[in-house]
Scaffold this motif. Structure first.
Motif, mmCIF file in Angstrom:
data_model
loop_
_atom_site.group_PDB
_atom_site.id
_atom_site.type_symbol
_atom_site.label_atom_id
_atom_site.label_comp_id
_atom_site.label_asym_id
_atom_site.label_seq_id
_atom_site.Cartn_x
_atom_site.Cartn_y
_atom_site.Cartn_z
ATOM 1 N N PHE A 27 -9.905 -36.550 -19.045
ATOM 2 C CA PHE A 27 -10.278 -37.802 -19.709
ATOM 3 C C PHE A 27 -11.734 -38.137 -19.388
ATOM 4 O O PHE A 27 -12.152 -38.030 -18.235
ATOM 5 N N ASP A 28 -12.477 -38.541 -20.410
ATOM 6 C CA ASP A 28 -13.839 -39.028 -20.204
ATOM 7 C C ASP A 28 -14.137 -39.995 -21.352
ATOM 8 O O ASP A 28 -13.291 -40.195 -22.243
ATOM 9 N N ILE A 29 -15.314 -40.597 -21.328
ATOM 10 C CA ILE A 29 -15.670 -41.553 -22.391
ATOM 11 C C ILE A 29 -16.997 -41.193 -23.043
ATOM 12 O O ILE A 29 -17.440 -41.874 -23.954
ATOM 13 N N TYR A 44 -12.334 -39.239 -10.634
ATOM 14 C CA TYR A 44 -13.774 -39.053 -10.397
ATOM 15 C C TYR A 44 -14.582 -40.035 -11.240
ATOM 16 O O TYR A 44 -15.593 -39.659 -11.847
ATOM 17 N N LEU A 45 -14.154 -41.283 -11.311
ATOM 18 C CA LEU A 45 -14.902 -42.296 -12.073
ATOM 19 C C LEU A 45 -16.163 -42.705 -11.300
ATOM 20 O O LEU A 45 -16.253 -42.484 -10.090
ATOM 21 N N PRO A 46 -17.123 -43.335 -11.977
ATOM 22 C CA PRO A 46 -18.303 -43.816 -11.261
ATOM 23 C C PRO A 46 -17.964 -44.914 -10.244
ATOM 24 O O PRO A 46 -16.994 -45.666 -10.439
ATOM 25 N N ASN A 90 -28.640 -37.525 -9.593
ATOM 26 C CA ASN A 90 -27.543 -37.371 -10.565
ATOM 27 C C ASN A 90 -27.092 -38.754 -11.070
ATOM 28 O O ASN A 90 -27.607 -39.790 -10.641
ATOM 29 N N THR A 91 -26.119 -38.772 -11.983
ATOM 30 C CA THR A 91 -25.679 -40.061 -12.542
ATOM 31 C C THR A 91 -24.996 -40.930 -11.482
ATOM 32 O O THR A 91 -24.981 -42.159 -11.604
ATOM 33 N N ASP A 92 -24.434 -40.286 -10.449
ATOM 34 C CA ASP A 92 -23.830 -41.057 -9.360
ATOM 35 C C ASP A 92 -24.900 -41.944 -8.712
ATOM 36 O O ASP A 92 -24.701 -43.147 -8.511
HETATM 37 N N1 LIG Z 1 -19.909 -35.260 -2.844
HETATM 38 C C1 LIG Z 1 -19.772 -36.026 -3.901
HETATM 39 O O1 LIG Z 1 -20.293 -35.690 -4.937
HETATM 40 C C2 LIG Z 1 -18.981 -37.314 -3.809
HETATM 41 C C3 LIG Z 1 -18.581 -37.778 -2.572
HETATM 42 C C4 LIG Z 1 -17.865 -38.988 -2.494
HETATM 43 C C5 LIG Z 1 -17.550 -39.687 -3.640
HETATM 44 N N2 LIG Z 1 -17.947 -39.210 -4.841
HETATM 45 C C6 LIG Z 1 -17.619 -40.024 -6.012
HETATM 46 O O2 LIG Z 1 -16.930 -39.288 -7.009
HETATM 47 C C7 LIG Z 1 -17.196 -39.902 -8.271
HETATM 48 C C8 LIG Z 1 -17.603 -38.856 -9.270
HETATM 49 O O3 LIG Z 1 -18.871 -38.341 -8.919
HETATM 50 P P1 LIG Z 1 -19.711 -37.496 -9.967
HETATM 51 O O4 LIG Z 1 -20.934 -37.045 -9.263
HETATM 52 O O5 LIG Z 1 -18.849 -36.504 -10.647
HETATM 53 O O6 LIG Z 1 -20.107 -38.657 -11.010
HETATM 54 P P2 LIG Z 1 -20.676 -38.474 -12.488
HETATM 55 O O7 LIG Z 1 -21.507 -39.659 -12.760
HETATM 56 O O8 LIG Z 1 -21.288 -37.116 -12.626
HETATM 57 O O9 LIG Z 1 -19.360 -38.482 -13.398
HETATM 58 C C9 LIG Z 1 -18.644 -39.622 -13.777
HETATM 59 C C10 LIG Z 1 -17.947 -39.315 -15.094
HETATM 60 O O10 LIG Z 1 -17.071 -40.386 -15.403
HETATM 61 C C11 LIG Z 1 -17.143 -40.636 -16.811
HETATM 62 N N3 LIG Z 1 -16.629 -41.990 -17.070
HETATM 63 C C12 LIG Z 1 -17.250 -43.191 -16.933
HETATM 64 N N4 LIG Z 1 -16.387 -44.194 -17.190
HETATM 65 C C13 LIG Z 1 -15.203 -43.629 -17.514
HETATM 66 C C14 LIG Z 1 -13.933 -44.150 -17.880
HETATM 67 N N5 LIG Z 1 -13.712 -45.461 -17.930
HETATM 68 N N6 LIG Z 1 -12.917 -43.278 -18.155
HETATM 69 C C15 LIG Z 1 -13.130 -41.935 -18.078
HETATM 70 N N7 LIG Z 1 -14.318 -41.381 -17.722
HETATM 71 C C16 LIG Z 1 -15.347 -42.219 -17.436
HETATM 72 C C17 LIG Z 1 -18.605 -40.398 -17.150
HETATM 73 O O11 LIG Z 1 -18.807 -40.167 -18.521
HETATM 74 C C18 LIG Z 1 -18.891 -39.160 -16.289
HETATM 75 O O12 LIG Z 1 -18.594 -37.974 -16.972
HETATM 76 C C19 LIG Z 1 -18.285 -40.964 -8.023
HETATM 77 O O13 LIG Z 1 -17.686 -42.223 -7.901
HETATM 78 C C20 LIG Z 1 -18.860 -40.525 -6.699
HETATM 79 O O14 LIG Z 1 -19.466 -41.581 -5.973
HETATM 80 C C21 LIG Z 1 -18.653 -38.045 -4.961
#
Ligand SMILES: NC(=O)c1ccc[n+]([C@@H]2O[C@H](COP(=O)([O-])OP(=O)(O)OC[C@H]3O[C@@H](n4cnc5c(N)ncnc54)[C@H](O)[C@@H]3O)[C@@H](O)[C@H]2O)c1
Length: 363
Positions: free
Chosen positions: A54-56, A137-139, A225-227
């Motif tokens: 799932f993504d948006i 893995y949402l933002p 990155n987008t994070d």
């Molecule tokens: N090592 C790491 O990378 C790490 C460590 C801890 C926590 N995290 C957390 O994991 C999460 C994911 O990280 P990432 O780097 O893949 O982020 P990212 O920004 O690359 O990906 C987020 C994805 O979520 C999608 N999205 C946004 N809103 C949505 C919704 N309502 N429904 C479905 N999809 C939706 C976006 O389009 C995007 O594809 C983040 O919250 C990040 O902080 C990552």
């Protein structure tokens, strides 16, 4: 083959690294480089199958998963370009608070672009695809969206692995709901293999165990990155700060006064892409009140850094399901998550996970 049927919400960089990694390790025989466990109770990385996504973002929704993981704004390093066609198309999720308004001020290739497609019935898709585990893995800051997807899991008897700092697997009410339905849940906020959190925790513990008084510490992180772009919106950071700060404070008998500990994402540097740089400093006093300080700089590709932890979390979750155990899985949560239901030092969490795998510990 014993399959573990997984769905992923948020096909960003972390999902990309995880899915590439599943293919990478399925091609290897007994390859342990980069993994904490090659096999867990008979499950190897190759047993994990992503069956729904799932993504948006309009560049991802409707696309085959193996293409969506390489679509912008994803920017992580390719570790495996040969991801096999999966028959999975990315479904339109429910946006809620997933997209921060400040993103519109940045170039299209760096931000989320919301699709006009109609959201699917998530619980129905989870049931139709016989999903066992949903990975979140949402933002950061997607409080409503994360709870929505967690609720869909409860409705469809699917386990939830919560990689983000929205408190679900560490929240008593949510944990009770998963326990009552006998559904395993893991979280919250994934801890990387060798990331800023685990290093900071262990340095603080080392100082503490060696009798050093820690007066002050900081951990400043930058990335492109987008994070990191998302986290420029400070309103979305409340739980992230709690999660990261508690992970470090929990190593001390008496927590440091809050004004003396500063931990958080500090800036967005677009050219860094998925490279994360952490600057850390600890100041304290050793024998005779003599000052000591330590400075450290960590540079690491962010998204592959947590994928190995996820591969272990997924398999432990499946093992719990096989054993008919529901509720929060405390051992693997403490080992792989920054904000588990209960914090343990990392070496104790690791022992607990080994006990769980051997069947000597229920959760
Ligand atoms: N090592 C790491 O990378 C790490 C460590 C801890 C926590 N995290 C957390 O994991 C999460 C994911 O990280 P990432 O780097 O893949 O982020 P990212 O920004 O690359 O990906 C987020 C994805 O979520 C999608 N999205 C946004 N809103 C949505 C919704 N309502 N429904 C479905 N999809 C939706 C976006 O389009 C995007 O594809 C983040 O919250 C990040 O902080 C990552």
């Amino acid at each position: 083959m014993r399959e573990i049927r997984v769905a992923v919400v948020g096909i960003g960089n972390c999902a990309s690294s995880l899915i590439q990694g599943l293919r990478y390790y399925s091609k290897k025989q007994k390859e342990t480089i980069g993994l904490m466990h090659y096999e867990i109770c008979g499950y190897k990385p190759g047993n994990i199958k992503v069956v729904a996504a799932f993504d948006i973002d309009r560049r991802k929704v409707g696309k085959p998963l193996e293409k969506a993981i390489f679509s912008p704004p994803n920017c992580t390093k390719t570790i495996e370009g040969d991801v096999l066609p999966s028959n999975v198309k990315v479904s339109m999720g429910h946006v809620f608070d997933g997209v921060s308004p400040h993103m519109k001020d940045y170039p299209a290739e760096k931000i989320f672009l919301v699709s006009k497609d109609k959201p699917v019935d998530v619980a129905k898709v989870l049931k139709e695809k016989n999903v066992e585990i949903l990975i979140n893995y949402l933002p950061v800051g997607s409080e409503r969206a994360a709870r929505f997807y967690a609720q869909c899991c409860l409705e469809s008897e699917v386990s939830f692995i919560n990689c983000i700092p929205v408190f679900i697997a560490s929240d008593t009410e949510w944990v009770k709901k998963f326990r009552q339905k006998k559904i395993p849940v893991i979280g919250d906020d994934v801890k990387s293999q060798i990331g800023a959190t685990i290093i900071h925790r262990n340095l603080v513990k080392l100082f503490h165990d060696r009798g050093v008084t820690i007066d002050r510490t900081y951990q400043l992180n930058t990335g492109g990155n987008t994070d990191f772009l998302n986290m420029l919106n400070r309103e979305r950071l409340v739980s992230k700060k709690i999660s990261k700060t508690e992970a470090v404070q929990s190593m001390l008998d008496v927590p440091m006064p809050s004004e003396n500990i500063h931990i958080g994402p500090s800036d967005y540097v677009p050219w860094q892409k998925d490279n994360k740089v952490c600057f850390m400093r600890l100041e304290g006093r050793i024998f005779g009140d003599v000052p000591i300080n330590l400075e450290l700089r960590l540079s690491v590709e962010d998204s592959p850094n947590s994928a190995g932890c996820m591969i272990d979390a997924i398999r432990c979750c499946k093992v719990a399901r096989d054993r008919g155990v529901g509720g929060v899985l405390e051992s693997i949560s403490a080992y792989t998550m920054k904000h588990p239901f209960r914090q343990y030092p990392d070496e104790i969490a690791r022992t607990m996970v080994e006990e769980f795998i051997r069947g000597e510990r229920e959760r």
